[in-house]
Every structure is written in C-alpha cells, then in structure tokens.
Write an enzyme that holds these catalytic residues in place. Structure first.
Site, PDB file in Angstrom:
ATOM      1  N   HIS A 177      -3.895   1.414   7.803  1.00 19.50           N
ATOM      2  CA  HIS A 177      -2.885   2.194   7.376  1.00 19.50           C
ATOM      3  C   HIS A 177      -2.377   3.041   6.280  1.00 19.50           C
ATOM      4  CE1 HIS A 177       1.858   1.455   7.619  1.00 19.50           C
ATOM      5  NE2 HIS A 177       1.646   1.944   6.323  1.00 19.50           N
ATOM      6  N   GLU A 178      -3.306   3.298   5.595  1.00 27.10           N
ATOM      7  CA  GLU A 178      -2.961   4.163   4.231  1.00 27.10           C
ATOM      8  C   GLU A 178      -4.203   5.340   4.842  1.00 27.10           C
ATOM      9  OE1 GLU A 178      -0.860   3.771   2.252  1.00 27.10           O
ATOM     10  OE2 GLU A 178      -0.103   1.037   3.534  1.00 27.10           O
ATOM     11  N   HIS A 222      -2.025   7.487   7.127  1.00 22.62           N
ATOM     12  CA  HIS A 222      -1.255   8.650   5.944  1.00 22.62           C
ATOM     13  C   HIS A 222      -1.674   9.698   6.563  1.00 22.62           C
ATOM     14  CE1 HIS A 222       3.183   6.211   6.181  1.00 22.62           C
ATOM     15  NE2 HIS A 222       1.828   5.291   5.702  1.00 22.62           N
ATOM     16  N   GLN A 267       3.071   9.942   0.729  1.00 22.38           N
ATOM     17  CA  GLN A 267       4.556   9.288   0.911  1.00 22.38           C
ATOM     18  C   GLN A 267       5.664   9.319  -0.246  1.00 22.38           C
ATOM     19  OE1 GLN A 267       2.875   5.175   1.842  1.00 22.38           O
ATOM     20  NE2 GLN A 267       4.455   5.062   2.684  1.00 22.38           N
ATOM     21  N   GLY A 276       0.520  -1.629   0.176  1.00 27.39           N
ATOM     22  CA  GLY A 276      -0.203  -0.145   0.062  1.00 27.39           C
ATOM     23  C   GLY A 276       0.202   1.644   0.062  1.00 27.39           C
ATOM     24  N   CYS A 335       6.372  -0.464   6.452  1.00 25.22           N
ATOM     25  CA  CYS A 335       5.421   1.302   5.781  1.00 25.22           C
ATOM     26  C   CYS A 335       7.079   1.424   5.029  1.00 25.22           C
ATOM     27  CB  CYS A 335       6.003   2.045   7.138  1.00 25.22           C
ATOM     28  SG  CYS A 335       5.451   3.283   5.843  1.00 25.22           S
ATOM     29  N   LEU A 336       6.730   0.882   3.920  1.00 24.58           N
ATOM     30  CA  LEU A 336       7.900   1.469   3.143  1.00 24.58           C
ATOM     31  C   LEU A 336       8.959   3.057   3.119  1.00 24.58           C
ATOM     32  CD1 LEU A 336       6.075   1.111  -0.210  1.00 24.58           C
ATOM     33  CD2 LEU A 336       7.725  -0.051   0.088  1.00 24.58           C
TER      34      LEU A 336
HETATM   35 ZN   LIG Z   1       3.073   4.041   5.822  1.00 29.18          ZN
END
Ligand SMILES: [Zn+2]
Length: 191
Positions: A130-131, A134, A46, A41, A83-84
């Site tokens: 999670h997304e 963000h 991000q 995701g 998380c990326l």
């Molecule tokens: Zn993340």
C-alpha cells in the site's frame, strides 16, 4: 497534516539523494503516524513531501528509503484496507501474498509474506505494498478487488436462495433480496 486531495496523492515521488535526507523524512513520517493513533503506514506524499520514503509500523517501525518491489508472488489475497488519506473509507484490495523489497537504508533484501499464522504478517505485507504504491501515485482504490455480479446474475434465478457473507455475518436470502447487499460489502458464499 495528512494530504487528502486525490490529485496530490497521484503525484509520482522522486528518489531522495541521500539516506540522511530519507531518514529525516522517515522520522517525520513516524511522528505523524504516531499522532494519527490508528495508522499502520504512511508515505511521504501523504504529508506533502513528494519523495520516495515511506514507513510501516505493524510489528515494528520500518523506514523504507527509495524502496523498490523487486519480486512478487504470483498468488494474491483479498484484504480489507483503509488509508489515512481517505478517512472512514474501507475497501477490499488484491495484494501479492509475498513481496521482496530493496531499499537504500537496508542491506540485502526484505521479505514480507502474508502466508503465516500471524495476522500481523498479512497486515505488514499488505501495508508495505500500500505504502510503496503511494510513492508511485497509486492509492488503495487502484488495487480494489472487483466482484463480477453480471456473471452471477445470469446463473442464479431471482427466487433462488443464496448464502451471503460480509466476513462476520452470514445470511440466507432469495437472490433478488441479496442483490443490493452484493453490490455493497457482501459476497456470495455459494450459488
Ligand atoms: Zn494510504
């Protein structure tokens, strides 16, 4: 390029003015996600775009434009997440077992539930939460599951044996030896 600066990730994103604008950002996000190879995701902030668009790709690619969580279950579950934007960090979070989402590019409501035999449903359900978080400037650390070691310390003697687990391995140790592990990834199975 994936944004890793915490201050930038804390920016609250603004709604996009049209579905077309959202779809363009969604396509960019899916491209970045594919290039990341291990991501499931990604949210627009991000990649440096402070707009309310995110993508989830667990079972199928889902683009969410101006998404809102309109309903949640009372019940929560603890889930391991990465998380990326925080490479190599893994924590356990608390997420709702079920969420209902509305987005400008989906008619009606979307339901995500972790209450299923298929582990991918739990991944998808946690990932959606999670997304969308963000987009509100929140990261997985804001949903970190916290243990309460102080309460445990009062109840268990230092030489008392305890069973601990990290989810894959289980050990039986004296409590004083288990303490440093309990402060990292391990948790108590029985007191
Ligand atoms: Zn993340």
């Amino acid at each position: 390029m994936i944004v890793t600066e915490v201050s930038k990730l804390q920016t609250i994103c603004e709604e996009v003015s049209s579905v077309e604008e959202g779809e363009e950002i969604g396509a960019q996000l899916l491209k970045e996600l594919t290039e990341s190879q291990n991501g499931i995701g990604l949210a627009a902030n991000q990649i440096g775009i402070n707009k309310r668009v995110c993508v989830v790709n667990v079972k199928e690619p889902i683009v969410l434009i101006n998404p809102k969580i309109v309903e949640t279950s009372e019940e929560t579950f603890v889930f391991p997440e990465g998380c990326l934007s925080f490479p190599n960090k893994h924590i356990r979070t608390t997420r709702f077992v079920e969420v209902t989402v509305e987005a400008d590019n989906h008619e009606g409501q979307l339901s995500f539930s972790a209450d299923s035999e298929d582990v991918n449903d739990a991944f998808e359900c946690a990932c959606v939460q999670h997304e969308i978080a963000h987009l509100d400037g929140l990261t997985m650390f804001d949903r970190e599951w916290k243990q309460q070691p102080i309460r445990v310390e009062k109840k268990i003697g230092r030489n008392e044996k305890v069973t601990i687990t990290d989810g894959t391995e289980t050990k039986i140790l004296k409590y004083k030896k288990a303490q440093p592990l309990l402060e990292s990834d391990w948790s108590l199975v029985e007191a």
